[in-house]
Design a protein around this motif. Structure first.
Motif, short mmCIF file in Angstrom:
data_model
loop_
_atom_site.label_atom_id
_atom_site.label_comp_id
_atom_site.label_asym_id
_atom_site.label_seq_id
_atom_site.Cartn_x
_atom_site.Cartn_y
_atom_site.Cartn_z
N THR A 244 26.82 12.36 -20.59
CA THR A 244 28.27 12.38 -20.46
C THR A 244 28.95 12.03 -21.78
N ALA A 245 28.37 11.09 -22.52
CA ALA A 245 28.97 10.69 -23.80
C ALA A 245 29.03 11.87 -24.77
N VAL A 246 27.94 12.64 -24.88
CA VAL A 246 27.93 13.79 -25.78
C VAL A 246 28.83 14.89 -25.23
N GLY A 247 28.88 15.05 -23.92
CA GLY A 247 29.77 16.04 -23.33
C GLY A 247 31.22 15.78 -23.67
N LYS A 248 31.63 14.51 -23.64
CA LYS A 248 33.00 14.17 -24.02
C LYS A 248 33.27 14.49 -25.49
N LEU A 249 32.26 14.23 -26.34
CA LEU A 249 32.40 14.53 -27.76
C LEU A 249 32.57 16.03 -27.98
N ILE A 250 31.78 16.83 -27.26
CA ILE A 250 31.89 18.28 -27.38
C ILE A 250 33.27 18.76 -26.93
N SER A 251 33.78 18.19 -25.84
CA SER A 251 35.12 18.57 -25.37
C SER A 251 36.18 18.28 -26.43
N ARG A 252 36.07 17.11 -27.05
CA ARG A 252 37.04 16.77 -28.10
C ARG A 252 36.92 17.72 -29.28
N THR A 253 35.69 18.01 -29.67
CA THR A 253 35.46 18.89 -30.82
C THR A 253 35.96 20.30 -30.53
N ALA A 254 35.69 20.80 -29.33
CA ALA A 254 36.07 22.16 -28.98
C ALA A 254 37.57 22.31 -28.78
N SER A 255 38.26 21.20 -28.54
CA SER A 255 39.69 21.30 -28.23
C SER A 255 40.51 21.80 -29.42
N ASP A 256 40.02 21.61 -30.63
CA ASP A 256 40.77 22.05 -31.80
C ASP A 256 40.95 23.57 -31.83
N THR A 257 40.00 24.29 -31.25
CA THR A 257 40.10 25.75 -31.21
C THR A 257 40.35 26.26 -29.79
#
Length: 507
Positions: A244-257
């Protein structure tokens, strides 16, 4: 207490380390740096893999982008795409033993479970192939005599697929064939702990006739490979399975695009056992649910909630069955519980057990690492923890090991309160012969999958995914295919019937 069924080292001969490279634009590519994977069970190097760089990742994304944009895959008929996927399924079935051996050596899971994972994945490829031939939209012909509208479903584009180490081939097969059936192109990053079966699948894809660049594989670590796959503007979607921790990081990273993100994350999955259940079947399912894949499973039934009237006898039966679970060398066909993926994870599991004991819980079985003769210490014995209270970390966090937490309840409402008092919502189970109890539980439990009088039965037709912090989106089933589709509305005027908006004036 260490009274368990121990399987010592079989002395099986091991293959030479496998050499893994990237697959970019249809070409196998090496790297200046290599990463050795040491088998958690046998302590020897079993694979040596290229370590991807930002440049490798950029090249893979560019290849996938070009392959999508020129239509070499999405432009084919669904029949033609399905034919390739069926050939891949045939090749998987022809290579089960070869794939299973390297997966067991890299992951530590028992060889029989690796064989089941590889062979079962072929069915996912065949099911996805069939689904891809039945992608349909909608039409609206009641909009008036001069209007017609259709709703189209088109491939979303370039998909980044990031997979974990616990089911490296199965989880890849829950994603990749569905993305391909939809017409997408892909960049895949497996875990650095278990890269080999993904690289080996690349060989099968080429043999099956998949056009170059449609699937690209970049080996390596989360940084830079995974982070760039999640942030790159040429990627349209990211699908990730992991913590879940990495999933949240991916969501934050992907949100820029603003790319689409599908996540299958952690779970703290309960089984609730009522007094009227088939207690023998329930006990066997509990033992299977917590020890399958060494407990390193997002769907692990890692906590049971037992009615107070039967708790003592039921726990005793679970402990007795746990002692009979074959534990040890994963290369033995008799082994049911193998090795833990890394020494660090082994220590993490033990930390949860120690913290529970310090907080007042009782170890009914196991509770420590246990070396296997001839193999080493990277094993954690089947463990049952009783007198657990809902506030303990072992009752709330995903331990991800062969550790069962036991809580008790008196009423259905109390059981549901315990089930739902968690940040996760992946799966839940109920054991009762009363259909009303089962239906009330199924409606009240906050989880993506509810099992009734069974545990962890899955089918390609039935979607899988979680609620709350267990993720977003669904895999497999028709819904799993639709994750990779974009909706487009097409509105047509029939004839020249549109009244002019601008009213012209005479000159």
């Amino acid at each position: 207490m260490t009274q368990i069924t121990l399987i010592a080292a079989t002395g099986a001969s091991l293959p030479e380390p496998r050499q893994n490279r990237h697959l970019i634009g249809g070409t196998w590519t090496g790297s200046a740096n290599l990463l050795d994977r040491v088998s958690p069970s046998h302590g020897v190097v079993v694979s040596r893999s290229a370590v991807g760089t930002a440049a490798d990742t950029e090249a893979a994304i560019a290849a996938a982008r070009a392959a999508f944009d020129d239509g070499r895959w999405s432009g084919l008929s669904a029949k033609a795409r399905a034919a390739v996927l069926h050939r891949v399924a045939d090749l998987i079935e022809a290579n089960v033993e070869r794939f299973a051996l390297i997966e067991t050596l890299e992951s530590g899971k028992p060889i029989t479970q690796s064989r089941g994972e590889i062979a079962g994945a072929a069915d996912l490829w065949r099911y996805a192939a069939g689904l891809g031939r039945d992608i349909t939209g909608d039409s609206h012909n009641t909009l008036g005599p001069d209007m017609l509208a259709t709703v189209l479903k088109e491939p979303i584009g370039v998909v980044s697929i990031i997979t974990p180490w616990n089911f490296p081939f199965w989880i890849l097969s829950q994603k990749l064939p569905f993305a391909l059936a939809a017409g997408c192109t892909c960049v895949v990053k497996p875990s650095e702990f278990t890269p080999s079966t993904t690289a080996m699948l690349g060989e099968l894809l080429i043999e099956a006739g998949l056009p170059a660049g449609v699937v690209n594989i970049v080996l390596g670590t989360g940084t830079p490979v995974g982070s760039l796959m999640s942030s790159h503007p040429a990627v349209d979607m990211v699908t990730f399975t992991g913590s879940t921790a990495v999933g949240k990081l991916i969501s934050r990273t992907a949100s820029d695009t603003l790319k689409k993100v599908a996540l299958e994350l952690g779970g703290k999955n309960p089984q609730v056992i009522f007094p009227d259940a088939d207690l023998e079947a329930a006990a066997d399912a509990v033992v299977f649910g917590v020890y399958f894949n060494v407990g390193q499973c997002c769907n692990s039934g890692s906590r049971i909630i037992v009615h107070e009237d039967i708790a003592e006898a039921f726990i005793a039966r679970v402990v007795d069955l746990s002692r009979q679970v074959a534990f040890g060398d994963p290369l033995s066909p008799d082994t049911q519980v193998g090795a833990i993926v890394t020494p660090e994870h082994n220590a993490r599991i033990h930390g949860y057990v120690q913290a529970a004991v310090a907080a007042g819980a009782r170890v009914a079985l196991g509770g420590a690492a246990l070396p296997v003769p001839g193999l080493g210490a990277q094993f954690y014995q089947p463990t049952v923890i009783c007198d657990v209270t809902p506030d303990m970390a072992i009752a709330r966090d995903e331990v991800f090991g062969p550790v069962l937490s036991v809580l008790t309840f008196r009423t259905l409402d109390q059981a549901l309160s315990l089930v739902n008092d968690a940040s996760y919502g992946l799966s839940a189970g109920v054991w009762s012969e009363n259909v009303h109890t089962c239906l009330a539980f199924a409606r009240g439990a906050q989880a993506g999958t509810i099992w009734t009088n069974t545990w962890m039965d899955g089918f390609p037709e039935v979607p899988f995914g979680g609620m709350k912090q267990s993720g977003q989106g669904r895999e497999i089933g028709r819904q799993g295919l639709e994750e990779f589709l974009e909706i487009k509305s097409l509105v047509l005027r029939i004839g020249r019937t549109r009244a002019p908006w601008v009213k012209t004036r005479p000159a």
